[in-house]
Design an enzyme around this catalytic site. Structure first.
Site, short mmCIF file in Angstrom:
data_model
loop_
_atom_site.label_atom_id
_atom_site.label_comp_id
_atom_site.label_asym_id
_atom_site.label_seq_id
_atom_site.Cartn_x
_atom_site.Cartn_y
_atom_site.Cartn_z
N ASN A 11 16.91 9.08 3.35
CA ASN A 11 15.57 9.26 3.18
C ASN A 11 14.83 10.45 3.50
O ASN A 11 15.38 11.18 3.97
CB ASN A 11 14.87 8.09 4.21
CG ASN A 11 15.33 6.64 4.38
OD1 ASN A 11 15.79 6.26 3.11
ND2 ASN A 11 15.09 6.26 5.42
N LYS A 40 19.01 6.67 8.32
CA LYS A 40 20.00 6.33 9.48
C LYS A 40 21.19 6.82 9.08
O LYS A 40 22.04 7.55 9.68
CB LYS A 40 19.85 4.85 9.87
CG LYS A 40 18.51 4.65 10.57
CD LYS A 40 18.60 3.17 11.02
CE LYS A 40 17.24 2.78 11.27
NZ LYS A 40 16.40 3.32 12.25
N GLY A 41 21.77 6.47 7.97
CA GLY A 41 23.17 6.97 7.32
C GLY A 41 23.20 8.49 7.31
O GLY A 41 24.00 9.06 7.96
N THR A 218 22.18 1.02 23.77
CA THR A 218 21.24 2.28 24.18
C THR A 218 19.94 1.89 24.97
O THR A 218 19.42 0.98 24.57
CB THR A 218 21.05 3.34 23.05
OG1 THR A 218 20.34 2.38 22.10
CG2 THR A 218 22.27 3.63 22.31
N LYS A 221 16.31 7.02 27.69
CA LYS A 221 16.46 7.88 28.94
C LYS A 221 17.37 7.40 30.12
O LYS A 221 18.04 7.95 30.93
CB LYS A 221 15.38 8.79 29.38
CG LYS A 221 14.27 7.80 29.88
CD LYS A 221 12.99 8.68 30.38
CE LYS A 221 11.86 7.68 30.87
NZ LYS A 221 10.66 8.01 30.10
N ASP A 244 9.90 14.11 20.09
CA ASP A 244 9.96 13.14 18.93
C ASP A 244 11.18 12.55 19.03
O ASP A 244 12.35 12.99 19.00
CB ASP A 244 10.05 14.06 17.64
CG ASP A 244 10.10 13.13 16.49
OD1 ASP A 244 10.02 11.94 16.61
OD2 ASP A 244 10.48 13.86 15.40
N THR A 246 12.37 10.48 16.86
CA THR A 246 12.91 9.83 15.72
C THR A 246 14.29 10.38 15.62
O THR A 246 14.70 11.53 15.80
CB THR A 246 12.14 10.04 14.63
OG1 THR A 246 10.92 10.25 14.73
CG2 THR A 246 12.34 9.75 13.17
N ASP A 250 20.43 7.67 16.06
CA ASP A 250 21.44 7.89 15.16
C ASP A 250 22.33 9.25 15.56
O ASP A 250 23.40 9.12 15.25
CB ASP A 250 20.63 8.55 13.66
CG ASP A 250 19.65 7.36 13.24
OD1 ASP A 250 20.15 6.32 13.51
OD2 ASP A 250 18.65 7.52 12.63
N GLY A 285 11.58 16.02 14.01
CA GLY A 285 12.31 15.67 12.72
C GLY A 285 13.64 14.81 13.15
O GLY A 285 14.09 14.81 14.34
O1 RIB Z 1 16.31 6.39 12.72
C1 RIB Z 1 15.35 7.07 12.35
C2 RIB Z 1 15.27 6.79 10.61
O2 RIB Z 1 14.89 5.72 10.46
C3 RIB Z 1 14.50 8.04 10.12
O3 RIB Z 1 15.02 9.16 9.77
C4 RIB Z 1 13.87 6.99 9.10
O4 RIB Z 1 14.23 7.49 7.65
C5 RIB Z 1 14.46 5.66 9.02
O5 RIB Z 1 15.43 5.54 8.24
#
Ligand code: RIB
Length: 302
Positions: A11, A40-41, A218, A221, A244, A246, A250, A285
């Protein structure tokens, strides 16, 4: 060392930062708009490749500007994209993310990711010792086809069941290691769970899965709770100042896969993955915040 194959989403993350998340029906002023490679991939593939493990990503991109940018970025991270197809007539996967106070909300529009097919994953050539990784942002029958082939070749299969989705027993039976957070565990097992619950409660819920499967819950923390033959193993996390989160899950999945492909024991691999994720949350990011092996080693010896 084994090779890691990741079948999953790619993505472009379109990120708005703000002081707080809007309530439903409300508009708030944001601070910045940022574009980060994600999915995620792709995030998991970047994590393993940056940790020095040969990594092939299987997926699809649209023939749009995001698709070209994502291809350039992933190639620069060392991810093999020979099995990533450009798909005319659709857009590249796009995630709309809001970040406030280190927490995020995400809406994913799959685009080309929805077209990753059983034929696409049939092109992977596995060898014993390899690791096959997937998540729930591509069609579930494709994941099943991928894991069936991996299993037939004696390859370890890792499923990160995110975002939360119902999966049938046939797919879950093909999984050696299941990685999920508290919400996804609650969803898959039909249990009411909250992130402040005691680990024992998560262990109880995770016992719903068959005993031949390793289940890793998971806990942010607090670290990770693994169930090996239904016996709990808690590996504590690291207290850091997150900016962040995000892609942190992954990062954990990719780092764990990298260590297992390198033949490391599970407990060490889990501690390594916790350390990697603690670095990821201190950067903005998703894919760009994955650490190198040197970054993780520095944390582990500190
Ligand atoms: O796990 C985070 C991801 O979830 C982001 O990068 C977003 O693209 C969604 O797929």
């Amino acid at each position: 060392m084994g090779h890691v194959f990741v079948a999953g989403s790619i993505n472009m993350d379109v990120v708005a930062t703000a002081e707080r998340h809007p309530r439903i029906g409300e508009t708030v002023a944001g601070d910045a708009v940022l574009y980060f490679p994600g999915g995620k991939g792709a995030n998991q593939a970047v994590a393993t490749a940056k940790l020095g493990v040969p990594t092939t990503l299987i997926g699809r991109l649209g023939t749009d500007a995001f698709g070209q940018e994502l291809r350039t970025f992933l190639t620069a991270q060392g991810v093999d994209l020979a099995l990533v197809k450009d798909t005319p007539g659709t857009h590249s996967g796009t995630a709309i993310i809001t970040i406030a106070d280190a927490d995020n909300t995400i809406v994913v529009v799959p685009g080309a990711n929805a077209l990753v097919s059983a034929d696409d994953v049939a092109a992977a050539v596995f060898a014993k010792g390899d690791v096959a990784v997937s998540q729930f942002e591509i069609p579930l029958p494709t994941i099943a086809a991928f894991f069936k082939r991996a299993r037939a070749a004696g390859v370890t299969t890792i499923l990160n069941s995110a975002p939360a989705k119902q999966a049938d027993a046939e797919l879950l039976d093909l999984v050696d290691i299941l990685i999920l957070n508290e919400t996804e565990l609650g969803f898959l097992t039909g249990t009411e769970l909250s992130d402040s619950d005691e680990p024992a409660r998560f262990a109880e819920a995770a016992r719903a899965f068959t005993r031949d499967k390793i289940v890793c819950v998971t806990l942010g923390k607090r670290g990770v709770l693994a169930l090996v033959e239904r016996r709990p193993l808690l590996v504590p996390g690291r207290e850091v100042k997150a900016i962040d989160t995000t892609g942190a899950g992954d990062c954990f999945v990719g780092a764990l896969a990298s260590q297992l492909a390198g033949g490391k024991p599970l407990r060490d691999a889990l501690a390594y993955a916790n350390a990697a994720a603690s670095i990821c949350v201190q950067r903005m990011g998703a894919a760009p915040s994955m650490p190198t092996a040197k970054d993780v080693e520095d944390v582990l010896v500190a």
